[in-house]
Design an enzyme around this catalytic site. Structure first.
Site, short mmCIF file in Angstrom:
data_model
loop_
_atom_site.label_atom_id
_atom_site.label_comp_id
_atom_site.label_asym_id
_atom_site.label_seq_id
_atom_site.Cartn_x
_atom_site.Cartn_y
_atom_site.Cartn_z
N TYR A 100 18.08 -2.05 7.81
CA TYR A 100 19.11 -3.07 7.63
C TYR A 100 20.34 -2.56 6.91
CZ TYR A 100 16.11 -6.70 9.47
OH TYR A 100 15.35 -7.46 10.31
N GLU A 111 -12.33 3.84 0.33
CA GLU A 111 -11.60 3.31 1.48
C GLU A 111 -11.32 1.82 1.36
OE1 GLU A 111 -13.66 3.96 5.18
OE2 GLU A 111 -12.42 2.51 6.26
N ASP A 124 -16.38 4.65 5.02
CA ASP A 124 -17.44 4.15 5.89
C ASP A 124 -18.07 5.32 6.63
OD1 ASP A 124 -17.19 1.52 5.26
OD2 ASP A 124 -15.88 1.01 6.95
#
Lengths: 363, 526
Positions: free
Chosen positions: A104, A197, A249
């Site tokens: 912007y 995580e 995981d």
């Protein structure tokens, strides 16, 4: 400690100097009556290769030449110069900005970008030319991650200069934002870093006093770790000599979150100091799923495809990585970090973590 | 039961079959009436070589009398016209005045009161062909209003003649109701026709205005004024006083004659041998060609044409068609519009940015010479309507109806316009003009050109040639546009590069980039 204190400020100075010399180079070319042009390493796929020496992806020898003389180059060229100018302004006024903000702000200079990806791409150009990451230019992505633990930092941002904060002061952790990223490390009682995580487990670790029990700094990566976080982990490892352990995981995606912290991504091949080659992935491994009889889900077709991709990836050449990818493919199962909860809420902290850390230290 | 056999006159025939002459219904009739009289006026001034001044006035007289009459097929009309239905036909008075050559007094009654009487049966290019249109208009007025027509004319002599006439339809003869002779003190010349007719102006208006606009376009030397029933004045002003070269009357070309034509010639010829006969009565046949042809045809050179047997005449015509060495008809009998005049007309009515023009070499079909002229105009007042606009002209009159049946339309539809950098949404008008001693119309109503292979080839080649010119224009424009964009890109961005690097370098003055900007310009000009 003293040495690292000047490092952050030194780096800021280097960034500003780099931007200024970039401008001066262009200025002198124009003074000589030639169209300004630049050379920078090509970021095309063919020019990205894995360097065993740096233990990360790096750019090859190929260069691209951008000239204002070329009608197709002049617009991105101008955008690049503007971005350098804008980054310099940010540094000068010690302000920060986001990628969206840059997009912007350009419009205020009648320098509109077509879309966000175009503006992001120009920022990457500037990173390539200068060798600094956009965070060094005070341009931050929107995503945030957090840190918790016994580390006292000293702010360098305006209004907070010299002010110190211990990162145990807020139980949700402290956001790894511009202020933290640019701060100096004053002192720490921790002797390791544990990156996690997922937010749920991060909170559990804080509640269970993992930082105290294991004398660790806890970092929440919130999925794939943002660059600022990767750089921060790099600094913790380098400046404070803390070993880093990464918990994710037990699936190909979690594995790769750890890998990007360790060896970086191809997208950041033009940058250094985002990687922590000595960091260790400490689970959940495929072998843990078997060993701890974790509740698991079957691998999906996408998971399997991803595993085969990873097997061929040069970053995955290490023994551990080859072994675990093979094992995932063999057991055809995956498990989340929360799977340990079947043995009770504190099992992961009381049993699994100590065993794992011990095993890794012996490696 | 005994069937009754009867003979009808030409006027009666056209009275019964007025559809084929373009008088189908009230709106079409009013259009055709104006058109026929305007074309007579234009032909008349071509003869006098004085730039035409044509004044048309259509005024409302009274509400129509034929309400509910089976004669009017208003319901068919809605298929062709965009005007809304429900308007009843009204009676109008039409007056058309010109400054043309005038009609000799003794011919006035027949010229306007007899069908198929006229001055245009010669082999020469004219707008009208049959001596039908003017009388048809009057005839239509008569049968719908039962009123006489007024014709005033002078050839510029001492007198002006005014006739009140009607048509005796069963006998195809004019009825003279009154005749006045005025002294022509001011040396006026021209013709004025005034009569009443039933029509539907509301529906015909757009066609009439379009017709006048296109007429002004191909006759840029004409002043045309039209006052419509609401008192609105439409004025088409000439932009030149130059008129096209007048066509010459010509002899028939051997390829275009038939047995009947030969027999007619034999009846009147003064020639006593075949060589002279061929030489004197046929277009582009000289001494040499005459000899060669007669040898080819196996007809004795010394035979007296009057003594030719029927079989010989048939053979003569057959061999004429077969002989390949006749010279093609020359175009002196034709009067194309010319590049200068057509461009002037287009410029005046359409104000385009660019005009491509192509005049083809004279060509023939069945022994009739013809010339095709094509112009393609781009931009200006030409509407963008997702299709190319086609203006069709024949012998300098616009053809407005049955566009899709016209040979030019079919050709345009078949051309791959992308090859010429043309896309259908561009403001492009294509003008096709065919002039001939015999325009290959398909109908008496002069609506569209038939699909003659020779004509088709010329139109196609003409359009291609003009399209190539247009392509060059479009390419150049595109190039200029691209170059303009290129330079504006440099002058937009280079100063910014200068400004930002000046600030980065911490310099006070920006580097001088004028030379750099100038160098990109110069490079392109080389």
């Amino acid at each position: 400690m003293k040495k690292s204190k000047s490092a952050a400020l030194e780096r800021k100075k280097e960034v500003v100097a780099k931007l200024e010399s970039f401008g001066l180079d262009l200025y002198e070319q124009m003074e000589k009556g030639v169209f300004p042009s630049i050379k920078m390493p090509s970021r095309s796929i063919e020019n990205i290769r894995y360097s065993p020496e740096f233990r990360q992806y790096i750019l090859g020898e190929r260069k691209v030449h951008r000239s204002a003389r070329n009608i197709r180059h002049i617009r991105p060229f101008t955008q690049l110069v503007w971005t350098a100018f804008f980054a310099h302004e940010l540094a000068k006024h010690r302000k920060t900005s986001t990628l969206r903000d840059v997009y912007y702000s350009a419009q205020a200079y009648n320098m509109s970008f077509k879309d966000q990806p175009e503006s992001n791409n120009i920022i990457t150009d500037l990173e390539t030319i200068s060798g600094f990451a956009r965070e060094d230019f005070n341009v931050f992505p929107e995503e945030r991650s957090a840190i918790f633990g016994d580390l006292t930092i000293e702010y360098t941002v305006p209004g907070y200069e010299g002010k110190q904060l211990n990162l145990t002061s807020h139980p949700d952790g402290v956001m790894i934002g511009p202020a933290l990223t640019s701060s100096e490390f004053a002192k720490t009682g921790a002797d390791k870093v544990i990156a996690i995580e997922k937010g749920g487990l991060f909170t559990r670790f804080v509640e269970e006093q993992v930082h105290r029990k294991f004398n660790a700094l806890l970092v929440l990566t919130a999925g794939q770790a943002p660059r600022a976080t990767r750089h921060f982990i790099h600094r913790l490892n380098k400046e404070l000599s803390l070993p880093v352990y990464i918990f994710t995981d037990g699936d190909p995606w979690g594995m790769h979150i750890a890998m990007v912290i360790i060896s970086g991504s191809a997208n950041a091949a033009h940058l250094r100091e985002l990687t922590t080659p000595d960091a260790k992935w400490s689970g959940v491994w495929a072998s843990d799923i078997v060993k701890y009889k974790l509740p698991s889900d079957p691998l999906t077709a996408v998971d399997v495809k991803r595993l085969y991709e990873l097997q061929r990836d040069p970053r995955y050449e290490g023994k551990l990585w080859q072994r675990e990818t093979k094992r995932f493919l063999k057991i055809k199962k995956k498990a989340e970090q929360e799977a340990f909860s079947r043995y009770g809420l504190t099992y992961i902290v009381d049993e699994y973590l100590p065993a794992k850390l011990e095993a890794l230290e012996e490696d | 039961m005994v069937q009754a056999f009867e003979e009808i006159s030409a006027a009666d025939f056209f009275y019964r079959n007025r559809d084929i002459a373009g008088f189908t219904n009230p709106s079409r009739a009013i259009f055709s009436s104006i058109r026929e009289l305007v074309e007579n006026s234009l032909d008349a001034s071509d003869q006098s070589r004085i730039p035409p001044e044509i004044y048309i006035r259509l005024s409302f007289e009274y509400e129509g009398s034929m309400k509910g009459s089976g004669e009017v097929k208003a319901e068919d009309e809605s298929l062709f016209e965009n005007g809304f239905r429900g308007t009843e036909p009204k009676v109008y008075r039409l007056r058309v005045a010109d400054n043309g050559s005038g009609v000799p007094a003794r011919h006035i009654p027949a010229a306007f009161g007899q069908v198929l009487f006229g001055s245009k049966y010669k082999l020469k290019q004219t707008r009208g062909t049959f001596g039908l249109g003017g009388t048809m208009a009057l005839l239509y007025g008569q049968i719908t209003t039962h009123k006489h027509a007024l014709v005033k004319s002078s050839t510029g002599g001492a007198r002006i003649y005014i006739y009140k006439i009607m048509v005796d339809i069963p006998r195809n003869r004019p009825i003279i109701l009154d005749r006045k002779i005025l002294l022509n003190k001011e040396g006026w010349r021209g013709t004025i026709v005034e009569f009443s007719l039933e029509g539907d102006y509301a529906k015909a208006m757009s066609r009439i205005l379009e017709y006048l606009k296109q007429t002004a376009l191909v006759n840029p030397y004409a002043n045309i004024m039209f006052i419509d029933p609401k008192g609105r004045l439409y004025k088409f002003t000439r932009v030149t006083t130059q008129m096209p070269r007048p066509p010459k009357e010509t002899k028939p070309h051997p390829y275009g004659v038939d047995v009947e034509a030969i027999q007619r010639l034999i009846r009147v010829t003064p020639c006593r041998n075949m060589v002279d006969f061929m030489r004197n009565h046929f277009h582009r046949v000289g001494e040499k060609t005459s000899h060669k042809f007669l040898e080819f045809a196996g007809i004795g050179k010394t035979i007296n044409p009057r003594k030719l047997s029927r079989e010989r005449i048939v053979r003569l015509v057959k061999m004429m068609k077969r002989f390949r060495n006749f010279l093609p008809p020359d175009a002196s009998c034709l009067s194309p519009i010319s590049e200068e005049l057509l461009k002037a007309g287009i410029l005046k009515e359409l104000q385009p940015e660019f005009i491509a023009f192509c005049q083809r070499q004279p060509s023939t079909y069945s022994g009739h010479p013809f010339i095709v002229e094509v112009a393609i105009a781009y931009g200006g007042n030409i509407a963008r309507k997702n299709d190319l606009v086609l203006y069709r002209f024949a012998n300098r009159i616009p053809l407005l109806y049955d566009e899709a049946s016209d040979v030019s339309w079919r050709i345009i539809k078949r051309i791959n316009w992308r090859r010429y950098k043309v896309s259908l949404d561009m403001p492009i008008a294509i003008l096709v003009h065919i002039c001939s001693t015999k325009v290959p119309y398909k109908t008496v109503g002069k609506e569209f050109i038939a699909d003659r292979p020779e004509v088709k080839r010329e139109v196609l080649n003409g359009i291609r040639e003009a399209a190539r010119q247009l392509q060059r224009f479009l390419t150049k424009r595109e190039h200029v546009e691209r170059e303009r964009k290129r330079l504006s890109t440099f002058s937009k961005y280079l100063p910014k590069i200068a400004q930002f690097s000046t600030e980065l370098a911490g310099k006070k003055r920006p580097p001088d980039i004028k030379k750099l900007l100038w160098s990109v310009k110069k490079y392109e000009e080389k």
